[in-house]
Motif scaffolding. Structure first.
Motif, mmCIF file in Angstrom:
data_model
loop_
_atom_site.group_PDB
_atom_site.id
_atom_site.type_symbol
_atom_site.label_atom_id
_atom_site.label_comp_id
_atom_site.label_asym_id
_atom_site.label_seq_id
_atom_site.Cartn_x
_atom_site.Cartn_y
_atom_site.Cartn_z
ATOM 1 N N ALA A 30 0.829 -1.199 0.000
ATOM 2 C CA ALA A 30 0.000 0.000 0.000
ATOM 3 C C ALA A 30 0.866 1.252 0.000
ATOM 4 N N ARG A 31 0.282 2.353 -0.415
ATOM 5 C CA ARG A 31 0.989 3.631 -0.425
ATOM 6 C C ARG A 31 0.152 4.671 0.311
ATOM 7 N N GLY A 32 0.810 5.568 1.019
ATOM 8 C CA GLY A 32 0.106 6.620 1.721
ATOM 9 C C GLY A 32 -0.573 6.122 2.980
ATOM 10 N N GLY A 33 -0.993 7.043 3.825
ATOM 11 C CA GLY A 33 -1.673 6.684 5.047
ATOM 12 C C GLY A 33 -0.716 6.176 6.109
ATOM 13 N N ARG A 34 -1.293 5.584 7.135
ATOM 14 C CA ARG A 34 -0.516 5.108 8.267
ATOM 15 C C ARG A 34 -0.068 3.670 8.024
ATOM 16 N N PRO A 35 1.218 3.357 8.211
ATOM 17 C CA PRO A 35 1.662 1.972 8.013
ATOM 18 C C PRO A 35 0.987 1.020 8.998
ATOM 19 N N GLU A 36 0.992 -0.246 8.633
ATOM 20 C CA GLU A 36 0.440 -1.291 9.500
ATOM 21 C C GLU A 36 1.386 -2.479 9.506
ATOM 22 N N LEU A 37 1.638 -3.033 10.694
ATOM 23 C CA LEU A 37 2.399 -4.270 10.819
ATOM 24 C C LEU A 37 1.420 -5.432 10.665
ATOM 25 N N THR A 38 1.615 -6.220 9.631
ATOM 26 C CA THR A 38 0.574 -7.148 9.193
ATOM 27 C C THR A 38 0.673 -8.556 9.768
ATOM 28 N N HIS A 39 1.855 -8.977 10.202
ATOM 29 C CA HIS A 39 2.040 -10.379 10.579
ATOM 30 C C HIS A 39 2.765 -10.530 11.913
ATOM 31 N N GLY A 40 2.554 -9.575 12.817
ATOM 32 C CA GLY A 40 3.122 -9.705 14.145
ATOM 33 C C GLY A 40 4.625 -9.498 14.172
ATOM 34 N N VAL A 41 5.260 -10.114 15.169
ATOM 35 C CA VAL A 41 6.708 -10.002 15.351
ATOM 36 C C VAL A 41 7.265 -11.391 15.651
ATOM 37 N N GLN A 42 8.557 -11.522 15.403
ATOM 38 C CA GLN A 42 9.278 -12.738 15.743
ATOM 39 C C GLN A 42 10.650 -12.347 16.279
ATOM 40 N N SER A 43 11.242 -13.240 17.069
ATOM 41 C CA SER A 43 12.641 -13.101 17.448
ATOM 42 C C SER A 43 13.332 -14.429 17.213
ATOM 43 N N GLY A 44 14.647 -14.368 17.057
ATOM 44 C CA GLY A 44 15.365 -15.603 16.794
ATOM 45 C C GLY A 44 16.862 -15.427 16.856
ATOM 46 N N ASP A 45 17.573 -16.555 16.739
ATOM 47 C CA ASP A 45 19.032 -16.607 16.770
ATOM 48 C C ASP A 45 19.581 -15.739 17.897
ATOM 49 N N VAL A 46 18.984 -15.929 19.099
ATOM 50 C CA VAL A 46 19.415 -15.134 20.243
ATOM 51 C C VAL A 46 20.796 -15.576 20.704
ATOM 52 N N SER A 47 21.514 -14.652 21.315
ATOM 53 C CA SER A 47 22.831 -14.920 21.872
ATOM 54 C C SER A 47 22.870 -14.357 23.288
ATOM 55 N N TRP A 48 24.033 -14.396 23.908
ATOM 56 C CA TRP A 48 24.124 -13.909 25.295
ATOM 57 C C TRP A 48 23.977 -12.397 25.383
ATOM 58 N N ASP A 49 24.161 -11.692 24.256
ATOM 59 C CA ASP A 49 24.084 -10.233 24.314
ATOM 60 C C ASP A 49 23.025 -9.633 23.403
ATOM 61 N N GLY A 50 22.120 -10.448 22.846
ATOM 62 C CA GLY A 50 21.100 -9.870 21.984
ATOM 63 C C GLY A 50 20.325 -10.908 21.208
ATOM 64 N N GLY A 51 19.615 -10.434 20.205
ATOM 65 C CA GLY A 51 18.811 -11.321 19.383
ATOM 66 C C GLY A 51 18.290 -10.588 18.158
ATOM 67 N N LEU A 52 17.756 -11.362 17.237
ATOM 68 C CA LEU A 52 17.204 -10.833 15.999
ATOM 69 C C LEU A 52 15.707 -10.576 16.189
ATOM 70 N N VAL A 53 15.215 -9.421 15.722
ATOM 71 C CA VAL A 53 13.797 -9.071 15.785
ATOM 72 C C VAL A 53 13.298 -8.880 14.357
ATOM 73 N N TRP A 54 12.117 -9.430 14.059
ATOM 74 C CA TRP A 54 11.544 -9.458 12.705
ATOM 75 C C TRP A 54 10.142 -8.854 12.703
ATOM 76 N N THR A 55 9.760 -8.256 11.580
ATOM 77 C CA THR A 55 8.370 -7.853 11.357
ATOM 78 C C THR A 55 8.122 -7.651 9.868
ATOM 79 N N ARG A 56 6.872 -7.275 9.532
ATOM 80 C CA ARG A 56 6.500 -6.945 8.148
ATOM 81 C C ARG A 56 5.493 -5.796 8.156
ATOM 82 N N ALA A 57 5.663 -4.866 7.219
ATOM 83 C CA ALA A 57 4.741 -3.742 7.069
ATOM 84 C C ALA A 57 3.993 -3.852 5.749
ATOM 85 N N ASP A 58 2.846 -3.172 5.684
ATOM 86 C CA ASP A 58 1.996 -3.252 4.492
ATOM 87 C C ASP A 58 2.367 -2.211 3.436
ATOM 88 N N ARG A 59 3.390 -1.387 3.713
ATOM 89 C CA ARG A 59 3.802 -0.361 2.758
ATOM 90 C C ARG A 59 5.251 0.003 3.067
#
Length: 508
Positions: A30-59
């Motif tokens: 989509a174009r214009g307007g307010r973005p939306e996160l469409t499929h939630g969030v995920q985390s993965g490949d965590v380590s002792w000092d952090g981790g990966l964070v994932w999401t998806r937007a509709d525009r």
């Protein structure tokens, strides 16, 4: 695994999803307007000092992550992530660093429009960083999601196995492959032999087998529309591997398909598209993978180190001779595995395999799995596994445990040279648990080469048993921080324990 894919299934109405077209990959962002996160969030490949964070937007938008030790985010740190653009189907991920070890971390993600003026509503999640010392560790594993025509069922609130795992509050989840079934379309209704009706949530991407990049993206997007999956991924970080159904059933490099439902017959072309979609939609950090692909390792405290394998990308043809030297890991990965296990100081070395070792998994007249189905000395892909096991004994590597899924039932296998055709390895356990949400099958025959014994098996009475009849499984592992003891449970989709054992660590 080999199964009769229900290829007559077709999509009835995309509107059955109850979401806008902008949520479906393959439709322009989509174009214009307010973005939306469409499929939630995920985390993965965590380590002792952090981790990966994932999401998806509709525009097109900028991914922004706030991180805090507190769920109220009073003392939050802001991490600006990548642009979410059509180049990645709107997905993006960023590694959050500089966190304390062994601590719960809360994060919330927003999509900021390219002008920086408006933001999406925030979506929150959490994960626990890996500890450094002798801490308790609890994790689950399983595989095989939305296969054989059994997708997300609104009558069940989605996929119940994910809710059962969430309730166990694991530190992390090992996804053993078949994260999607890109070769298995869904129909809106499936009538069971006794007259019951299974209902599937459907999307346009699940109307046919995946061939294009957008169609492969749509397979992963489908799973992330499931409410129980989204609740789980927001609460539990994952370490993900792939197997065959992310591309096509029983595939191997160089294969040319003879399936009429495929216009593109070259598996290498399909695999490249599927691999790109896999990395776009899964919280996998290619920087942590040895060759930027899938196989990698991670430590989780003093007692646990996990070695994630890729038994798909480097295997030889399923039609290769069973009595010659074959490959399933490839020389580079096999040497990496042995060397990494040898260097590991963890009490327990967990080997996450996407194929079982001793179960015979046929592919027509060929062999899909490791076991060649022949008695006697190792042959075919067994030859490579025999080298790995022989090297582990020679280097005195102790306390290895193999975890897998793939065959759509759950089992505990003990391997011993006392029962084997080859004697040059130490005894070990292999635990099988699945499907998480797919048709149930099995049990498969055990190949005697490495002396396996089926100590426990829970399998359905008929092939492709519906999830309504049970036989859905995940496994759970707990390592006691004080004693180092490792306990394994094989559980059903409600979380009920079917079988359990506790292993004492051996000294090297």
């Amino acid at each position: 695994m080999s199964e009769g894919v229900v290829n007559r299934r077709t999509l009835l109405k995309a509107s059955a999803v109850g979401v806008a077209g902008a949520l479906v990959p393959g439709v322009a962002l989509a174009r214009g307007g307010r973005p939306e996160l469409t499929h939630g969030v995920q985390s993965g490949d965590v380590s002792w000092d952090g981790g990966l964070v994932w999401t998806r937007a509709d525009r097109p938008a900028r991914m922004v992550v706030e991180v805090s030790a507190d769920p109220d985010f009073r003392r939050a740190r802001v991490v600006r992530g990548p642009l979410l653009t059509p180049d990645t189907g709107g997905t993006g991920k960023v590694r959050v660093r500089g966190l304390p070890p062994g601590r719960s971390v809360h994060y919330r993600v927003v999509a900021e429009d390219l002008d920086g003026r408006v933001r999406s509503e925030a979506v929150t999640g959490s994960f626990r960083t890996a500890p450094l010392g002798r801490a308790d560790v609890r994790f689950t594993w399983s595989g095989d999601v939305a296969g054989q025509g059994w997708g997300s069922n609104p009558d069940l609130g989605g996929m119940p196995g994910y809710a059962a795992m969430t309730a166990r509050r694991p530190d992390f989840f090992l996804h053993s492959g078949d994260t999607v079934y890109a070769d298995a379309p869904l129909q809106e209704r499936v009538v069971l032999p006794d007259g019951r009706v299974w209902r599937n949530t459907t999307t346009p991407a699940k109307a046919k087998v995946a061939e294009t990049l957008d169609e492969y993206r749509g397979q992963f997007a489908y799973t992330m529309l499931d409410p129980k999956v989204r609740e789980f991924t927001a609460a539990v970080p994952s370490f993900v591997q792939w197997d065959d159904h992310e591309v096509v059933n029983n595939w191997y490099p160089g294969e040319i398909l003879d399936l009429p439902q495929y216009t593109e017959k070259r598996v290498d072309v399909l695999a490249a598209r599927a691999f790109r979609a896999f990395h776009e939609w899964q919280p996998v950090d290619p920087a942590r993978a040895v060759d930027g692909r899938v196989y990698r390792k991670f430590g989780y405290g003093a007692h646990v180190e996990v070695f994630v394998l890729d038994m798909r990308s480097y295997k030889d043809a399923n039609t290769s001779p069973r009595d010659k030297a074959g490959r399933v890991l490839g020389t580079a990965q096999a040497r990496w595995l042995v060397d990494a296990l040898d260097r590991s100081t963890a009490t327990w070395k967990i080997i996450a395999a996407d194929l079982p070792i001793g179960l015979v998994v046929p592919d027509g007249d060929g062999i899909e799995g490791v076991a060649n189905g022949l008695p006697g000395a190792p042959g075919g892909r067994e030859h490579e596994l025999a080298w790995v096991l022989r090297e582990l004994k020679r280097r005195r590597v102790r306390n290895t445990v193999w975890l897998t899924a793939d065959v759509h039932y759950t089992a505990a296998h003990h391997y011993s040279p006392d029962r084997a055709a080859t004697f040059d390895f130490d005894p070990f356990w292999e635990f099988v648990s699945g499907p998480l949400h797919a048709g149930a099958f099995g049990p498969n025959a055990l190949d005697p080469t490495f002396g396996p014994q089926a100590v426990f098996v829970n399998a359905p009475p008929a092939a492709n048993t519906s999830p309504l009849d049970g036989f859905q499984h995940f496994g759970e592992v707990f390592v006691d921080g004080g004693t180092g003891e490792l306990t394994v449970w094989l559980r059903d989709t409600t979380g009920r324990s079917l079988w359990s054992t506790t292993l004492e660590p051996q000294r090297r």
